[in-house]
Design a protein around this motif. Sequence first.
Motif, PDB file in Angstrom:
ATOM      1  N   GLU A 141       1.073  -1.393   0.043  1.00 23.65           N
ATOM      2  CA  GLU A 141      -0.053  -0.005  -0.203  1.00 23.65           C
ATOM      3  C   GLU A 141       0.923   1.182  -0.002  1.00 23.65           C
ATOM      4  O   GLU A 141       2.038   1.203   0.600  1.00 23.65           O
ATOM      5  CB  GLU A 141      -0.914  -0.018   1.068  1.00 23.65           C
ATOM      6  N   ARG A 142       0.342   2.140  -0.811  1.00 21.44           N
ATOM      7  CA  ARG A 142       1.157   3.581  -1.022  1.00 21.44           C
ATOM      8  C   ARG A 142       1.058   4.703  -0.005  1.00 21.44           C
ATOM      9  O   ARG A 142       1.060   5.517  -0.033  1.00 21.44           O
ATOM     10  CB  ARG A 142       1.234   3.784  -2.445  1.00 21.44           C
ATOM     11  N   TYR A 143       0.230   4.179   1.027  1.00 23.72           N
ATOM     12  CA  TYR A 143      -0.428   5.324   1.992  1.00 23.72           C
ATOM     13  C   TYR A 143      -0.170   4.834   3.172  1.00 23.72           C
ATOM     14  O   TYR A 143      -0.043   3.325   3.383  1.00 23.72           O
ATOM     15  CB  TYR A 143      -1.626   5.848   1.591  1.00 23.72           C
ATOM     16  N   LEU A 144      -0.197   5.482   4.322  1.00 23.40           N
ATOM     17  CA  LEU A 144      -0.368   4.983   5.768  1.00 23.40           C
ATOM     18  C   LEU A 144      -1.553   5.435   6.478  1.00 23.40           C
ATOM     19  O   LEU A 144      -1.806   6.681   6.372  1.00 23.40           O
ATOM     20  CB  LEU A 144       0.888   5.473   6.383  1.00 23.40           C
ATOM     21  N   GLY A 145      -2.547   4.556   6.551  1.00 29.66           N
ATOM     22  CA  GLY A 145      -4.057   4.977   7.150  1.00 29.66           C
ATOM     23  C   GLY A 145      -3.813   4.718   8.677  1.00 29.66           C
ATOM     24  O   GLY A 145      -3.056   3.983   9.278  1.00 29.66           O
ATOM     25  N   ASP A 146      -4.907   4.996   9.270  1.00 26.71           N
ATOM     26  CA  ASP A 146      -5.057   4.881  10.710  1.00 26.71           C
ATOM     27  C   ASP A 146      -5.089   3.148  11.028  1.00 26.71           C
ATOM     28  O   ASP A 146      -4.857   2.732  12.053  1.00 26.71           O
ATOM     29  CB  ASP A 146      -6.252   5.344  11.356  1.00 26.71           C
ATOM     30  N   GLU A 147      -5.428   2.353   9.889  1.00 24.66           N
ATOM     31  CA  GLU A 147      -5.660   0.983  10.179  1.00 24.66           C
ATOM     32  C   GLU A 147      -4.110   0.510  10.121  1.00 24.66           C
ATOM     33  O   GLU A 147      -3.740  -0.509  11.004  1.00 24.66           O
ATOM     34  CB  GLU A 147      -6.514   0.362   8.933  1.00 24.66           C
ATOM     35  N   HIS A 148      -3.180   1.103   9.788  1.00 21.83           N
ATOM     36  CA  HIS A 148      -1.739   0.511   9.728  1.00 21.83           C
ATOM     37  C   HIS A 148      -1.291   0.992  11.188  1.00 21.83           C
ATOM     38  O   HIS A 148      -0.515   0.202  11.811  1.00 21.83           O
ATOM     39  CB  HIS A 148      -1.039   1.314   8.771  1.00 21.83           C
ATOM     40  N   LEU A 149      -1.700   2.168  11.596  1.00 26.05           N
ATOM     41  CA  LEU A 149      -1.385   2.542  13.112  1.00 26.05           C
ATOM     42  C   LEU A 149      -2.078   1.479  14.113  1.00 26.05           C
ATOM     43  O   LEU A 149      -1.426   0.930  14.984  1.00 26.05           O
ATOM     44  CB  LEU A 149      -2.151   3.905  13.417  1.00 26.05           C
ATOM     45  N   LEU A 150      -3.508   0.910  13.709  1.00 26.99           N
ATOM     46  CA  LEU A 150      -3.970   0.031  14.783  1.00 26.99           C
ATOM     47  C   LEU A 150      -3.178  -1.186  14.657  1.00 26.99           C
ATOM     48  O   LEU A 150      -2.862  -1.618  15.662  1.00 26.99           O
ATOM     49  CB  LEU A 150      -5.097  -0.096  14.338  1.00 26.99           C
ATOM     50  N   MET A 151      -2.925  -1.682  13.326  1.00 23.70           N
ATOM     51  CA  MET A 151      -2.146  -2.905  13.319  1.00 23.70           C
ATOM     52  C   MET A 151      -0.722  -2.857  13.975  1.00 23.70           C
ATOM     53  O   MET A 151      -0.180  -3.767  14.662  1.00 23.70           O
ATOM     54  CB  MET A 151      -1.770  -3.276  11.594  1.00 23.70           C
ATOM     55  N   ALA A 152      -0.048  -1.624  13.937  1.00 22.34           N
ATOM     56  CA  ALA A 152       1.345  -1.468  14.360  1.00 22.34           C
ATOM     57  C   ALA A 152       0.981  -1.734  15.978  1.00 22.34           C
ATOM     58  O   ALA A 152       1.924  -2.275  16.659  1.00 22.34           O
ATOM     59  CB  ALA A 152       1.984  -0.172  13.913  1.00 22.34           C
ATOM     60  N   LEU A 153       0.268  -1.040  16.406  1.00 27.29           N
ATOM     61  CA  LEU A 153      -0.058  -0.784  18.023  1.00 27.29           C
ATOM     62  C   LEU A 153      -0.513  -2.424  18.383  1.00 27.29           C
ATOM     63  O   LEU A 153       0.386  -2.858  19.663  1.00 27.29           O
ATOM     64  CB  LEU A 153      -1.147  -0.326  18.559  1.00 27.29           C
ATOM     65  N   ALA A 154      -0.948  -3.227  17.625  1.00 23.57           N
ATOM     66  CA  ALA A 154      -1.463  -4.609  18.111  1.00 23.57           C
ATOM     67  C   ALA A 154      -0.098  -5.699  17.807  1.00 23.57           C
ATOM     68  O   ALA A 154      -0.256  -6.607  18.390  1.00 23.57           O
ATOM     69  CB  ALA A 154      -2.762  -4.891  17.370  1.00 23.57           C
ATOM     70  N   ALA A 155       0.587  -5.380  17.054  1.00 22.77           N
ATOM     71  CA  ALA A 155       1.847  -6.104  16.453  1.00 22.77           C
ATOM     72  C   ALA A 155       2.842  -6.626  17.590  1.00 22.77           C
ATOM     73  O   ALA A 155       3.149  -7.894  17.335  1.00 22.77           O
ATOM     74  CB  ALA A 155       2.041  -5.840  15.182  1.00 22.77           C
ATOM     75  N   ARG A 156       3.014  -5.813  18.201  1.00 20.40           N
ATOM     76  CA  ARG A 156       4.093  -5.960  19.158  1.00 20.40           C
ATOM     77  C   ARG A 156       3.924  -5.738  20.590  1.00 20.40           C
ATOM     78  O   ARG A 156       3.086  -5.179  20.875  1.00 20.40           O
ATOM     79  CB  ARG A 156       5.366  -5.046  18.773  1.00 20.40           C
TER      80      ARG A 156
END
Length: 187
Positions: A141-156
């Motif tokens: 994906e060529r953008y960073l959306g709020d869904e990516h922030l949520l995934m990043a918070l949950a990932a680690r």
Amino acid sequence: MFEKFTADARAVVRGAAEQADRTRSGTVGEPELLLALLERTDSPAAGVLAALGVHERRESVADALAAVRRRGGVSPADAAALAGLGIDIDVVVARVEQAHGAGALAADGRAGRRKRTRRLFTAEAKSVLERALRIAVGRGERYLGDEHLLMALAARPGPAAAVLADHGVTYGDVLRALDEDRGRRAS
């Protein structure tokens, strides 16, 4: 990096800074990012959080994040591990607060300084932003959306992931809900 942020992702970052002001934490960390995500109502991350039942438990999540902040970042899982070693984190926090005042472990160490107009991001928050960018790139994906922030918070492991897990939400759950939401929108 910020040029790739969608309007929703930018709103989350602004909301996290507002959360830092409300909680008087002085810095933006994982708890503030998660709380800002929970304030969103019409975005990909908001849809995922609603589908997973987190929006209806927002107050419980906020209370858990406040407890983590009060304990200086010690998550419930970390507190349980310390309890297994005979260390009661609540007793430690109580003693520190007795000696140094309420919220002493949550303080950012800048008491008495002028109010900053620009919030500092903690190392953990910067790591979340970097991880979100890597997730977006990894998904093509060529953008960073709020869904990516949520995934990043949950990932680690971290305060946000621990609180989400305590509320029954894992990284896998976030991915599944996001993919289901995208599937519905594509139909």
